[in-house]
Every structure is written in structure tokens, then in C-alpha cells.
Design an enzyme around this catalytic site. Structure first.
Site, PDB file in Angstrom:
ATOM      1  N   GLY A 179       0.718  -1.467   0.013  1.00  0.00           N
ATOM      2  CA  GLY A 179       0.133   0.042  -0.018  1.00  0.00           C
ATOM      3  C   GLY A 179       0.828   1.374   0.096  1.00  0.00           C
ATOM      4  N   HIS A 222     -13.646 -11.417  -4.463  1.00  0.00           N
ATOM      5  CA  HIS A 222     -12.346 -11.864  -4.421  1.00  0.00           C
ATOM      6  C   HIS A 222     -12.406 -13.521  -4.122  1.00  0.00           C
ATOM      7  CE1 HIS A 222      -8.227 -11.551  -2.399  1.00  0.00           C
ATOM      8  NE2 HIS A 222      -8.322 -12.810  -2.355  1.00  0.00           N
ATOM      9  N   ARG A 316       1.539 -20.902  -0.651  1.00  0.00           N
ATOM     10  CA  ARG A 316       1.595 -21.554   0.942  1.00  0.00           C
ATOM     11  C   ARG A 316       0.341 -22.221   0.981  1.00  0.00           C
ATOM     12  NH1 ARG A 316       0.483 -15.825   2.063  1.00  0.00           N
ATOM     13  NH2 ARG A 316      -1.867 -16.259   2.698  1.00  0.00           N
ATOM     14  N   VAL A 319      -5.001 -20.081   5.683  1.00  0.00           N
ATOM     15  CA  VAL A 319      -5.697 -20.379   6.746  1.00  0.00           C
ATOM     16  C   VAL A 319      -7.024 -21.005   6.179  1.00  0.00           C
ATOM     17  CG1 VAL A 319      -7.171 -18.946   8.466  1.00  0.00           C
ATOM     18  CG2 VAL A 319      -5.028 -18.137   7.584  1.00  0.00           C
TER      19      VAL A 319
END
Lengths: 474, 747, 216
Positions: A179, A222, A316, A319
Site C-alpha cells: 500500500g 475476491h 503456501r 488459513v
């Protein structure tokens, strides 16, 4: 797979618990680590319960690779599982693990793959080379002002042509991230001044005045594609899509749903099934191209009118792996555990099944249960939890690293880490059913606690409840 | 009364002898002492006797013994003579050599630096009945006679700045400078603009001073002496010394002593002898033009005759410079002959010391050439005769070629280009104005450029897509699997770094705090310049042992084996993005990067090459401990020599950049490095005049661990920027483009 | 009212603190040639440039690091069982007995005499920017705080929120926390001295300086 392997778990909390459980299930020995703040975490208790005298070590920091490798050697580990966060996407760590004098297996993609896909420009160019759609704009740093303006101008025209009402262009430092050094332009006449500002910022900050110019897309969903592949890197499979559009104000995910859209009960202004099919196909194509050799997530944005664009690849386990597992079935297997699959393949086992062996059933929701004040900018609440309970049902899978909590034996939330307390994964036959079950779960869930300021515990349960109605919609 | 005074004098002479021999020649001293005591006893006990005869005998004995001991003076005894409080000082000279003087810029301790004394003075000379007052600017160190505030003649940076200022003044006024060197060395404590840098500025200035300069050495301590001594004529007192370092300092280094430890008297004595620091030695090396014979056991303020000698020789030296500059007409040859006749009383002759403007550049050129010719044979050049000859030819040809191309062709081309540029600009303005009415109409027609839109969604061409940002040269240390701790770990919380990351990808930079670990000199050589663009020259010039300093041969050999280099300096041509440069590297692992005659010669050759070829010049100090002390004045003379070459280069229009890395100290910093207009340091480097141990040993002052840190040097105004090693290529290029510009040679 | 004499007597019974010397991280520990009862020094010199006494060396990933004494005192205990063995982070390897200096005794007494403002929760604390600026210019003993004043910034989990001071008006006499270090809930952040008690506090200090005998 050789059973002689010993896996060092270079992580904490929920993911550490999941990895210990997966190792246990696979019959592998493991080594867990913890820091002083985490002494009462559930992963420590579980490691004591399932491990031996060389299965748990105290370290000074989860961020220090030297600590982890020194433990790996002391405990005779042969492989390292990085979990998510910390070293999961650090290609240097992966490289060090595999190239040191006493090499270990890095349970994750090989370091070259991590490096290749960790570079957003490189990923974008790879995608374009395979005709995978990416956000319109430049795919290389632009160093020349005239060229930059040309790109910006045609981007505006492009958007007008596409029927975008308020065309927007993003100017960002190509070497930046997080950002910093990003600005929005709504008028081509303002472009030059913004461009110069960003370029000068980039020069000062990153010693590289390259600038990326992209379309700024608003109002999108998303979506993610869960990919898995063995070490051969030849035949990647996917475990469907997820929708992660419900986020906190800080753009942190709070609710994830699998699959990404539900055309059977919601009408979309575009062919949702085709979008999901397309993005999984694209993701697999790219995975095959780079010889992807572990689990990974392909992140997409889908615009309101149904255009998908590849954003980045997370090399990876994530979660929200559990919610994809919840809706997937593998032929001949009782349940799907992506972490166990990652470890199994990471240690060299072939996948053993193909895409056609994977089927999907129902809808899953994953709630991230966090002690936070959703009204106050999602400020984490810190203190002691003296009660944490829920109704056990067959359609609920609860992943938590909290130990057994009683009034006498409360759990203090450590302040150093991610504030996640638990992941509640609910499975339902269809959208209505899963929403109902979700609400039932949340209503029965109880967390109480206290802290020094005697303020009562604030959790995000109301926020999760409120958003359950919104899921899978734009 | 008279007798008591004489006795007092003899006592003082005895004490002086005792002092300067530092415990040696006890028998002789005891003899003198007992005779003196005996005589004193006689006076006290036996009244009314004439002691004149006894006194004369005693005085004769003193003269005899002094003459005997004079022959036994060792170099270290000379050092003690020079340091003795009874040694003549600059104020004695001002009182006795000049006819009148006014101290400028201070009085006694009321001056910014009492160790440096400036005076306007004049010498009165007669020709026939007419007398002339010839003005000079006297600049020098003032040791005084043991006064604490004089700081032993160690100039502070501002003392040297004061001297520099009055050199300017002398230049404006067109009067000669008489410079007196009475310093054990510059004061090493850093202050604005850096002790070394100020000395460098002085040397740089003196290399181009347009008035005659005569220097007289009594105590020539290294860098501090060089700050005032780049002169047309260098005279030296016979009992003085001129050395790269004090014998104690050399002993500390040779004996590898730690802070606070003391070297043995024997070691110091040996070092003094090995350093060959006497007037005789320096005369034979050619670093001194003339030696002034002092009275027995050294000049003291009561040696009034000796001041006359100084006066005569100072006048003679100044006259000679003026006459040599003016050239040799028949008339002047006569004057010169008279001048060289020692019988002539120069007070009764007159030569105008004012040089017309037209001759001033000759004066400077003569001075520069004189220094550049020095120390030629002090290193080993294994280049074959033929090679040397062909090099000389190439050099000559280059000179002619460049004169033609740059001085003639480019001058006219530039005029032409300037004209063309202006004309084009004018035409553009007219064109834009004419097109204006049409332009807005043109803009309204919106055309969709389909190819441009295609580019927004498809893969573009990018020639740098394959670049991985790796380094061209990687240290072998990157092969070792181990981790290291950043020195700032305590304060910045840096995690231990894995060496294969640190010495390869991270370029030796701590990712947490930005601390720069030292890297090999090759790192910068191969990562700053274009790949395969390096062309080394003069690689066969070899460091020698001009003083036959014990064990230096072996040490040089060891260094050569360790580094694979012949000397501590590598000179090469290299390109950055096709900009051609001449680069010289001072290599830290080769005897600490110290500079001796070979390194000096290589530097001068590289500087000349840059000048002849019109290339920018970059000196990269990978690290330098200073002048190679084992080469004595052969080393220290490189300070003015290389600085002169640099001055010529800069004056010819060259761009000179200095980049400091790791640790840079001593003579090089105080001369050719420090005089650069553009100096930059790589982060975490240290630079200054003298290291912390030297400061502690010479001044007793403890300095903070970061006293010499590059950021301190930046705040002090010594350097002009601190660079990240990883950006070195970009920074050097940026410097070449911004500090260069179109008037630089390489354009 | 504070009974200084009795507190002083109390401290005099045990005029030292026992400090745990812990392994800073994992690694193989080797003790230096040092014995229980040996005296050790902390780092010293004008710039703390002379390191403290080396107690042990800990080697991790082939990188040996010294473990140095941080206080002056003597080694009360050495856990020799760890010699030449692999240790976890934070393991106590020695106990260093440090005799209290006058300043340290004053420090202890002041904690009892001053009004303490405690950390409400475990977090990192900073002074608010304007206060911080004043502190750096004039030192903390010149800053008066009032009830309700926004004095701190509490930083935890990457978020920063302001924290107001509550308590009597007075000077900041002592600062007990360090920036970038976590402070546990209930630990003092600052010690405030109300103006009317200034004389009492100064009395405490002068008495300690008269009565306390430093031990080696």
C-alpha cells in the site's frame, strides 16, 4: 513415503495444531517450537501430549530462522513445515533450508518457484504469456514519462470503451508493496503530477523509479483457487474455488465460502459457473507452467460483469484451506486434509489421484472468530478468556489452538501475534442450509473474558452473523 | 656575578646533554658533571681566588665533550634535540632572522590555534646606498619553549585553515612565503572539516601557489609537516628530522602494541634509525634541497650566529627561485653566480622578489615537476625496456592526439553545436505556435487505438525480463554455511544473518539495520563497472623496500602471495554504461592498503592517463591505513606528489571522485583523497586522519567509538554523501552525470 | 505516611538482587573458565565500549556469541549441567548477585513513595508525540501531568491508541518503561510526585545517600 521423517513445525497457534495432528495421522514424528508468550497455547499442550522428549523446544522468536534451524539439528528433524505467515513465502528461508550443509526438506514449493511467483510483475508476465487474464495495464516497470502517459491515456480510453462509468487508473511504484507508493488518478490531466510524485517517491524509497500503471477496479469479488501438486510438478489438481470477499476494514478476511459462487441459488449477471471453470483452468495452466510442486492459492478478482483477473499466487497453505476441504471428496479417501496432503506430497509421495477423482458436494463457510471490536475499526481486544464453548455437531469442524479453558484456568491472549482465536468451518447441503447452520453455530458460540481495564470481551460474532446473509453476493 | 652566570649556563648545557641522549653516554656526562660540581665546590669553599682559568678549562672541556658527542648522535638523539624546549622556535627566528615583523591573526595563546603562527615580516637589503624592505609572509608551526598552550606545534584543522588563508593573502599581495616546519604532526582529533581534509586542502593549494615558497624543516612530522611544506625550495636544519611517523609511533606499530602499552627505548631507537629520518638521509633521497649546518648538538636561542646563516640561506633560496623562474639571460647568470658564492653577503645585494603575472604559471609548473620527478627509483618496475619504451611512445602520441581532438576540434564543434541547438529551439517555438489553432480540433476526434489497448492486456516486450539482479562477483565467504551477528544487533534487534545470503544477495548489508559488513575490493570492482570492461595497466609495478627496512621484504612478499597483487594499488580503465573511466583502487588487504612509492607512482600514472585520455577519475579507497611507514619519507613524499598530479588533472578539466570504504586513515586522506571536490563514503565506513589508538597515544584523549564513522565525517563536512553499497553503480553513474556534465572530458 | 527507616532496614537485610542470566536463544553452551563466587563486571567505559565479563559462549548455526554479565556482582550460581550441551532459549544458566547501589535503593524507595501510574494492559507504551518532544528537550522531571491528560500511546497488535493519565497532578519523577519493550499489565509506567510531596521525596534521596553503604 518414508516414515523416518521428522517434521519441524516452524509456526504456532492453529496451524501448528493442524500440522501436529496431520503428522500424527501420517505416523510421522514432529518437533514443535514455542516462545515464552505462547507457553499456554494449545499447540504446546498437543505437542506434549503427542510427542516425546525431543518434540518441543522453547525458542526466542518465531521470526529467527537461526532458532528454527538450530532446533531442527538438535532434534534431528528432516523437514520443515512453515505453516502460513512467518517463513511460508520466504524463498531465502526455503533456499537456506534446502542448501545448508545439513539440508532439510522444505514442505512448500521449491525456493525457485516461491521466488518466481513471489514477484508480482513476473507472475503477471507469466500469466500473460499463457493468455491468462490479468488487470489491464502495464506488465513491466515504466521508466519513461511519455510512455507512462501513453499507457495511462489508453487505459482511460479502454475503460470508456468497456463502459466503465468512472474510469480510474492506479499508479504504483513497481518496487513497492503493502500500500505504499500507490495513488489513484481519475483524470488524465492530473496524471503527470501523480506520476512524478510516485516516481520520485520510488526513487527515494526503493532506488528504482520504475512505475506500474494499472486499471483500478472497484466492486469486485475476491475468489481463490486451491491448487495441490506433488514434487514432480506435472499434474496439478485443484480443490475448487473460494470466495473471500467479506473482510474487515483493514482488508483482512473474516468469512470464506466455498465454492466461489453459487449459481444454483443466486442469479448473477454473468455465467458464474463458466467464470469458476475458467479460473480453475487458468490456475492449473500456470501451475503446470512453473512446475508448481506444493499447495498454493491462486488469487483472482472477478468484476461485477464477470471478468476475472489473476492478482497473485500465494505459495503456501492458507488459513482457509479447511473450507475447501469441507466441500471436496477424493475417491477412495475418508476425508480431505490438505495439510496432510501437503506434507505427504512435500516429503516425496506422488499425488496418487487425478482431477477426475475429486468431486465437490455442498457449500462450506469458514468463520474466523476473533476477539475484536468491529465497531471500533476492528481493534483487537486483549485480556483473559475465561469461557470458550460451542455446540458440537457433525457439520461443524472447529480448529482452535486455545487450550482447555475454565474460570479458574483462563487463557491470556498473547499480544505479539495474529488475533485469530478459532476457525469455525460449517458444511451445508446448499446455501440456505449452510446459512442456517452458520447462524445456529454463531448463536450458540460463547466467549467471555476480562482484562485489566475491566472491559468485557468484544468478539466479532455479531459481525459474522450480520454478514452471513450477504455471502456470495456482490 | 659573571661567574655565577657562566656556571648557570654550563649547568644548563649539561642538563641539555643529559636530556638529548636519553640516558646514554653516562661516563662522559658524569665526567662533566663531577668537574662542574668540583668547580662549584671550589668556588663555594675557597674565597678570593681567581677562577678565570679554571672556568676556561672547564668550558674547553665542555666544548671538547660536546664535539665528541656530536659525532655520536643517533637519529633518535636528533629527535630528542628537536623536541627539546631549548630548541630554537619560530618566534626566535622571527626575532633574529627578519628585520621586522608583525604577528597576524593572534598573539601568544590568544589565537585560534597557538600551534600555528602567521607573521608579515620584512628583510632589509641594500644595493649601494639604497635599501629595500622585502616583504614576506611567514607561516609556520610554533612549538615555543615548552609552553603547554602551543600543543607542541601540532596544528588543529583551523590552524591549518588559518595558514591556508594567509597563503591566499600572500598570493594576492604577490609576496613570497617562508614556511617553517616545527611540528611533530597534525593534531589528530577530528573537527570541521576533518583534520586530514584540511591538510589535504593546504597541500592542494600549495601545489598551485603562484608565489615563491621556501620551507625550512626542523621537525617534519608526517602529514602535519606536508600541510605547510610543498615548497619550491626545501631547506632543512642539520639536526632536524623529517619522517612519516614519530619513532614512538613506528615502534608501536612494529611492536604491535595495544592501546596504552609502551615501546622499549631500544625498539624506538631502532625505529628511528630504520626510518632514515635525518637531514642527511633526506638530502640524499632528494626530498630536501639543502641542509643548514647547526651548531654542535643543535641550535639553541643563544646561537646568534646561526640565525645569520638561516637569514642568508633563506634569502639565497628565495632569490634562486625568482631567478630560476625568470630564466637565464646573461645578466641573470651573473646574478646567480654571485648568489651561489657563499662569501657574498646577500644583505648587500638585491633581487626583486616580485614575479610578473606572466611568469607565475612557470613557477607553479617548475614546482610541480620538481615533485613529480621525486622518488622515481623507490619501487620495482619489472616492465621490460621495450614495453616501457612503447608505453612512452603511446603516451606521447596520446598527448598529440588529444591536443588535436579536444583542444582544437571540440572547441569549434562546440561552438557549432551551440548555434545549432539554439536555432532548433527557435524553430520548435515557431512551429508550436503555428500549429496551436489546429491542435484542439484534432484532440476532439477521439480515436480508439486498438493496438495500444491490445498492449494493455497482453504480454509486452521487456529486455530486462531475464535479469535476476544477481551480482557479477560474489565473495567466497558466501559458500560457507554459517550465520553471523550484526554489530548493531543489541541496539537495532538485527537477527543473525546467514552468510550465503549476506555475502551474496545482500551485498554484505544487514537487512535490519543497514550495517555494511566489509566486502572484498573485487566486489566493487566487478559490480560497479560494466561486465568485462576492466583493463588493468601498470600491474607489474611492484612495491619495494627503499629504506631496506628490516623484514619489510618478507612482509611485502607475504602480502603479494596473499593477494596475488604486486602492490597495494590497482589501476585500470573501466566503463559504467559505456562511460569510460580511469579507476585506482587502494587495496586494504595489501599491507593495510598503505601507500608507498610504488602505489604513489601508479596513482600518478593513472591520474596522468585520465588527464591525457580525458576520462573521469575515480579513486576507490577500499581501505588504507595511511602512508607505508616502512618507506619513510619515500612514502610521505607521495602526499604532495599525488596531490600535484590530481591538481593538474582537475585544472585540466577532469572530474575526480573519491569513494571511501571500510577504514581510510592517514596520509592519503590528508592529501590526494581529501583534496577531492567530490568525496563519498560507503555506509559503515570509517575515515579520518588518525585512528582511535593513534589519537589516544599522541594526545591521551579517548574518542567515541563512532568518532570516525562516515556519518560523522559527513556532518563534519569532510565527505559529501554516504552511499549504500548495493546502489554503488547507480550512485557513481549519477555522480558522473551530475558532477560531470558536458564540459567534462568524457563527453 | 511512608516509613523510610523501616523500608531501608528491610532492604539492608538483603542488600542485593539476584539476577538470572539466561540463554538469549537456543544453541550449544560452553562456560568460560569461570567459577561460582567469581566477581564479574558489567560493561563500562565512557561509551560502554568495554564489554562486561564473559560468562559463557553460546553457539548457534556455527556462530559463537558471548554471554556477558550485565551487572556488577558475583556469580551466585552456575548451572554447570548445561556446559557443552544444547539449551533452549531463556534457560537460566547462572545467577548473578548484584549489590544495590545508592541509585538503585533510591529507585526502590521511590516506587513506594511516588504515585505510580500503571500499565492497564500488556502492550508497548510510548509518550504522546508532543510530550515526547518536551521530554527530549527538558527531561522528564520538568513535565507536569494533570488528570485526564493524553500522555501515552498504547501499541499492540500493530494498532496504536491514546491513553490518558489519571491521578493526582504532579511532576513525572521517574519513567519505568522502555520504548519498544512490552510492559505487563499492572506494572508501573511512570512515578508522579505531587508538588506538596517534593520535599519528602528529596528527603528520601538524601537519607539514602547518607545511610546506604555500597557493598562490593
Amino acid at each position: 513415503m518414508e516414515k523416518e521423517h521428522k517434521v519441524l513445525i516452524a509456526n504456532r497457534g492453529e496451524i501448528a495444531v493442524r500440522i501436529i495432528q496431520a503428522c500424527h495421522k501420517l505416523g510421522l514424528s514432529f518437533v514443535a517450537v514455542y516462545t515464552a508468550e505462547d507457553a499456554h497455547s494449545g499447540h504446546v499442550a498437543l505437542a506434549k501430549e503427542l510427542g516425546d522428549s525431543k518434540s518441543l523446544y522453547r525458542i526466542s522468536s518465531y521470526h529467527d530462522a537461526n532458532e528454527l534451524l538450530s532446533i531442527a539439528d538438535a532434534a534431528n528433524a528432516t523437514a520443515i513445515h512453515p505453516g502460513y505467515g512467518f517463513f511460508a513465502e520466504d524463498f531465502r528461508f526455503a533456499r537456506r533450508v534446502t542448501e545448508r550443509d545439513r539440508p532439510l526438506i522444505f514442505i512448500g514449493p521449491s525456493w525457485r518457484v516461491i521466488r518466481e511467483l513471489g514477484d508480482k510483475i513476473n507472475t503477471k508476465r507469466l500469466a500473460r504469456s499463457l493468455d491468462i487474464p490479468t488487470v489491464p495495464g502495464s506488465d513491466k516497470p515504466i521508466y519513461d514519462e511519455a510512455e507512462a502517459e501513453k499507457v495511462a491515456r489508453s487505459l482511460f480510453e479502454f475503460q470508456v470503451h468497456q463502459g466503465v462509468e468512472k474510469p480510474l487508473v492506479l499508479v504504483k511504484a513497481s518496487a513497492g508493496g503493502g500500500g505504499m507508493g500507490i495513488e489513484e488518478v481519475y483524470d488524465i490531466d492530473l496524471f503527470r503530477s501523480v506520476y512524478r510524485r510516485i516516481r520520485n517517491y520510488a526513487m527515494r524509497q526503493f532506488k528504482d523509479d520504475g512505475v506500474l500503471i494499472e486499471q483500478r477496479i472497484k466492486n469486485f469479488n475476491h475468489l481463490e483457487v486451491q491448487v495441490l501438486c506433488d514434487r514432480a510438478g506435472k499434474n496439478p489438481v485443484h480443490f475448487g474455488t473460494r470466495n473471500c470477499s467479506i473482510q474487515s476494514t483493514g482488508l483482512q478476511k473474516r468469512v470464506e465460502i466455498a465454492p466461489g459462487f453459487d449459481p444454483s441459488s443466486i442469479t448473477y449477471p454473468f455465467d458464474a459457473q463458466k467464470v469458476m471453470d475458467d479460473i480453475t483452468e487458468y490456475s492449473i495452466t500456470l501451475a503446470r507452467k512453473v512446475n508448481y510442486d506444493s499447495v498454493g492459492t491462486w488469487e483472482w478478482i472477478v468484476t461485477k460483469d464477470g471478468h476475472p483477473f489473476l492478482m497473485e499466487v500465494n505459495t503456501r497453505i492458507q488459513v482457509e484451506n479447511g473450507v475447501s476441504a469441507a466441500i471436496s471428496r477424493i475417491k477412495g479417501k475418508a476425508d480431505v486434509d490438505l495439510i496432510a496432503e501437503q506434507i505427504r506430497c512435500g516429503l516425496g509421495d506422488p499425488l496418487g489421484y487425478t482431477q477426475s477423482d475429486i468431486t465437490f458436494d455442498g457449500i462450506g463457510i469458514e468463520y474466523r472468530i476473533i476477539a475484536e471490536d468491529t465497531e471500533q475499526n476492528f481493534t483487537p481486544w486483549v485480556g483473559n478468556i475465561d469461557n470458550f464453548s460451542w455446540n458440537h455437531t457433525p457439520w461443524l469442524n472447529m480448529h482452535t489452538h486455545l487450550p482447555q479453558i475454565t474460570k479458574e484456568n483462563p487463557y491470556t491472549i498473547p499480544t505479539e501475534f495474529d488475533p485469530n482465536l478459532a476457525l469455525g468451518i460449517i458444511w451445508g447441503t446448499d446455501l440456505e442450509n449452510v446459512k442456517e447452520r452458520g447462524k445456529e453455530f454463531l448463536n450458540a458460540l460463547s466467549i467471555t473474558g476480562y482484562n485489566g481495564q475491566s472491559s468485557t470481551l468484544k468478539s466479532n460474532i455479531p459481525f459474522l452473523l450480520k454478514n452471513t446473509d450477504r455471502i456470495l453476493r456482490f | 656575578m659573571e661567574l655565577a652566570k657562566n656556571l648557570q649556563q654550563l649547568t644548563e648545557r649539561l642538563n641539555y646533554i643529559r636530556d638529548i641522549f636519553g640516558g646514554k653516554h653516562q661516563d662522559d656526562i658524569n665526567l662533566l658533571s663531577s668537574r662542574l660540581e668540583e668547580f662549584r665546590h671550589n668556588i663555594e669553599t675557597q674565597a678570593n681566588i681567581n677562577f678565570d682559568e679554571g672556568l676556561t678549562t672547564l668550558e674547553d672541556l665542555f666544548f671538547f665533550m660536546e664535539a665528541k658527542l656530536e659525532n655520536k648522535l643517533t637519529p633518535m638523539d636528533n629527535v630528542r634535540i628537536v623536541r627539546h624546549p631549548q630548541r630554537i622556535c619560530l618566534r626566535d627566528i622571527l626575532e633574529n632572522v627578519y628585520d621586522n615583523y608583525t604577528e597576524i591573526g593572534g598573539q601568544d595563546e590568544h589565537t585560534n590555534d597557538p600551534a600555528v603562527l602567521i607573521a608579515r615580516a620584512y628583510i632589509t637589503r641594500k644595493r649601494g646606498k639604497k635599501s629595500y624592505n622585502q616583504s614576506v609572509m611567514v607561516i609556520g608551526h610554533e612549538k615555543g619553549h615548552g609552553e603547554e598552550f602551543r600543543n607542541g606545534g601540532s596544528a588543529k584543522p583551523w590552524g591549518n585553515a588559518k595558514a591556508l588563508h594567509y597563503m591566499h593573502v600572500a598570493e594576492i599581495e604577490g609576496i613570497p612565503i617562508h614556511s617553517y616546519i616545527f611540528t611533530p604532526g597534525g593534531d589528530p582529533v577530528e573537527d570541521y572539516p576533518g583534520a586530514g581534509q584540511q591538510i589535504a586542502k593546504n597541500i592542494y593549494k600549495m601545489a598551485g601557489l603562484s608565489v615563491p615558497v621556501v620551507a625550512l624543516f626542523s621537525e617534519g612530522g608526517s602529514g602535519g609537516a606536508e600541510a605547510l611544506s610543498l615548497a619550491d625550495k626545501r631547506l632543512m636544519l642539520s639536526h632536524g628530522y623529517y619522517s612519516v611517523i614519530s619513532p614512538e609511533g613506528a615502534a608501536a606499530i612494529e611492536g604491535r602494541l595495544k592501546r596504552g602499552e609502551r615501546a622499549s627505548a631500544e625498539l624506538i631507537e631502532n625505529c628511528a634509525a630504520n626510518l632514515k629520518l635525518t637531514a642527511k638521509d633526506n638530502l640524499s633521497f632528494g626530498y630536501i634541497d639543502q641542509v643548514l649546518q647547526e651548531p654542535t648538538l643543535g641550535a639553541r636561542p643563544y646561537h646568534f650566529d646561526f640565525f645569520r646563516t638561516i637569514r642568508q640561506e633563506i634569502i639565497r633560496a628565495t632569490d634562486e627561485i625568482v631567478l630560476n623562474t625568470k630564466g637565464f639571460s646573461l645578466f641573470r647568470i651573473n646574478q646567480l653566480r654571485r648568489l651561489r658564492d657563499t662569501e657574498t653577503n646577500l644583505d648587500d645585494t638585491y633581487i626583486n622578489w616580485h614575479l610578473p603575472k606572466s611568469l607565475r604559471s612557470d613557477l607553479v609548473e617548475n614546482r610541480q615537476n620538481k615533485f613529480l620527478r621525486m622518488s622515481k627509483g623507490s619501487f620495482i618496475n619489472r616492465q621490460s625496456m621495450l614495453g616501457a619504451l612503447s608505453d612512452a611512445w603511446t603516451e606521447q602520441w596520446r598527448e598529440v592526439y588529444n591536443r588535436l581532438v579536444y583542444d582544437f576540434f571540440h572547441r569549434y564543434r562546440r561552438t557549432y553545436t551551440n548555434f545549432l541547438e539554439e536555432a532548433t529551439a527557435e524553430w520548435e517555438t515557431i512551429k508550436t505556435r503555428a500549429k496551436k489553432p489546429f491542435k484542439s480540433a484534432y484532440n476532439k476526434v477521439r480515436r480508439i487505438d486498438t493496438t495500444a489497448q491490445q498492449e494493455l492486456t497482453s504480454l509486452s516486450k521487456w529486455d530486462r525480463a531475464d535479469e535476476r539482479g544477481g551480482w557479477n562477483w560474489v565473495s567466497t565467504r558466501a559458500k560457507e554455511d554459517k550465520s553471523v551477528t550484526c554489530p548493531n544487533a543489541k541496539t537495532h534487534g538485527c537477527l543473525d544473518l546467514w552468510t550465503p545470503d549476506l555475502y551474496n544477495e545482500f551485498a554484505g548489508v544487514c537487512t535490519t539495520c543497514g550495517h555494511h559488513f566489509s566486502m572484498e575490493y573485487q566486489w566493487l570492482m566487478y559490480n560497479c563497472f560494466d561486465v568485462n570492461s576492466l583493463y588493468e595497466f601498470n600491474s607489474e609495478w611492484e612495491a619495494g623496500n627503499p629504506l631496506d627496512f628490516p623484514t619489510l621484504d618478507q612482509r611485502i612478499k607475504d602480502a603479494q602471495e596473499k593477494t596475488g597483487l604486486k602492490s597495494g594499488c590497482i589501476t585500470f580503465e573501466a566503463r559504467i554504461d559505456n562511460i569510460k573511466n580511469v579507476v585506482a583502487v587502494l587495496v586494504a588487504p595489501f599491507r593495510g592498503g598503505s601507500v608507498g612509492a610504488a602505489e604513489g607512482a601508479k596513482l600518478i600514472s593513472a591520474i596522468d592517463r585520465a588527464r591525457r585520455k580525458r576520462y573521469p577519475l575515480i579513486i576507490y579507497s577500499h581501505g588504507t591505513a595511511g602512508i607505508r611507514i616502512q618507506e619513510g619519507t619515500h612514502g610521505v613524499i607521495q602526499m604532495p606528489r599525488v596531490t600535484i598530479a590530481i591538481r593538474r588533472y582537475i585544472r585540466a578539466g577532469g572530474l575526480y571522485l573519491v569513494v571511501y570504504d571500510t577504514h581510510s586513515f592517514g596520509g592519503p586522506v590528508a592529501s590526494f583523497l581529501g583534496c577531492a571536490h567530490y568525496q563519498f563514503a560507503i555506509r559503515s565506513s570509517n575515515l579520518g586522519f588518525a585512528g582511535p589508538t593513534v589519537i589516544k597515544n599522541t594526545t591521551g584523549i579517548d574518542v567515541a567509538p563512532d568518532h570516525h564513522n562516515c556519518y560523522k565525517a559527513l556532518s563534519r563536512g569532510h565527505i559529501h554523501g554516504v552511499w549504500d553499497r548495493r546502489d554503488i553503480r547507480m550512485n557513481v553513474k549519477q555522480a558522473l552525470l551530475t558532477m560531470g556534465g558536458r564540459n567534462l572530458y568524457y563527453r | 505516611m511512608l516509613n523510610i527507616s523501616s523500608i531501608l532496614e528491610e532492604i539492608k537485610k538483603t542488600p542485593y538482587t539476584d539476577l538470572s542470566v539466561r540463554a538469549p536463544h537456543t544453541g550449544t553452551l560452553v562456560f568460560t573458565d569461570i567459577n561460582e563466587g567469581d566477581s564479574v563486571n558489567s560493561s563500562s567505559g565512557q561509551w560502554q565500549e568495554i564489554p562486561g565479563t564473559k560468562i559463557a559462549t553460546i553457539t548457534r548455526e556455527k556462530n559463537p556469541k558471548p554471554i556477558l554479565a550485565t551487572q556488577k556482582g558475583f556469580l551466585q550460581k552456575l548451572h554447570m549441567k548445561y556446559n557443552n550441551s544444547f539449551v533452549e532459549a531463556g534457560v537460566e544458566i547462572a545467577v548473578l548477585r548484584h549489590f544495590l547501589s545508592k541509585q538503585e535503593v533510591v529507585h526502590i524507595l521511590l516506587q513506594k513513595a511516588l504515585h505510580l501510574f500503571n500499565a492497564p494492559e500488556r502492550a508497548k507504551y510510548y509518550f504522546a508525540p508532543d510530550i515526547d518532544k518536551k521530554l527530549k528537550i527538558s527531561g522528564h522531571k520538568n513535565i507536569t501531568v494533570t488528570d485526564g491528560m493524553d500522555l501515552f500511546i498504547v501499541s499492540r497488535m500493530k494498532r496504536e491508541i491514546p491513553l490518558a493519565y489519571h491521578g493526582p497532578e504532579g511532576l513525572i519523577y521517574e519513567v519505568y518503561f522502555e520504548q519498544n519493550q512490552n510492559v505487563d499489565a499492572g506494572k508501573p509506567l511512570i512515578g508522579i510526585c505531587p508538588p506538596d510531596q517534593l520535599s519528602i521525596i528529596e528527603d528520601v534521596i538524601s537519607r539514602v545517600y547518607h545511610e546506604w553503604q555500597e557493598q562490593e
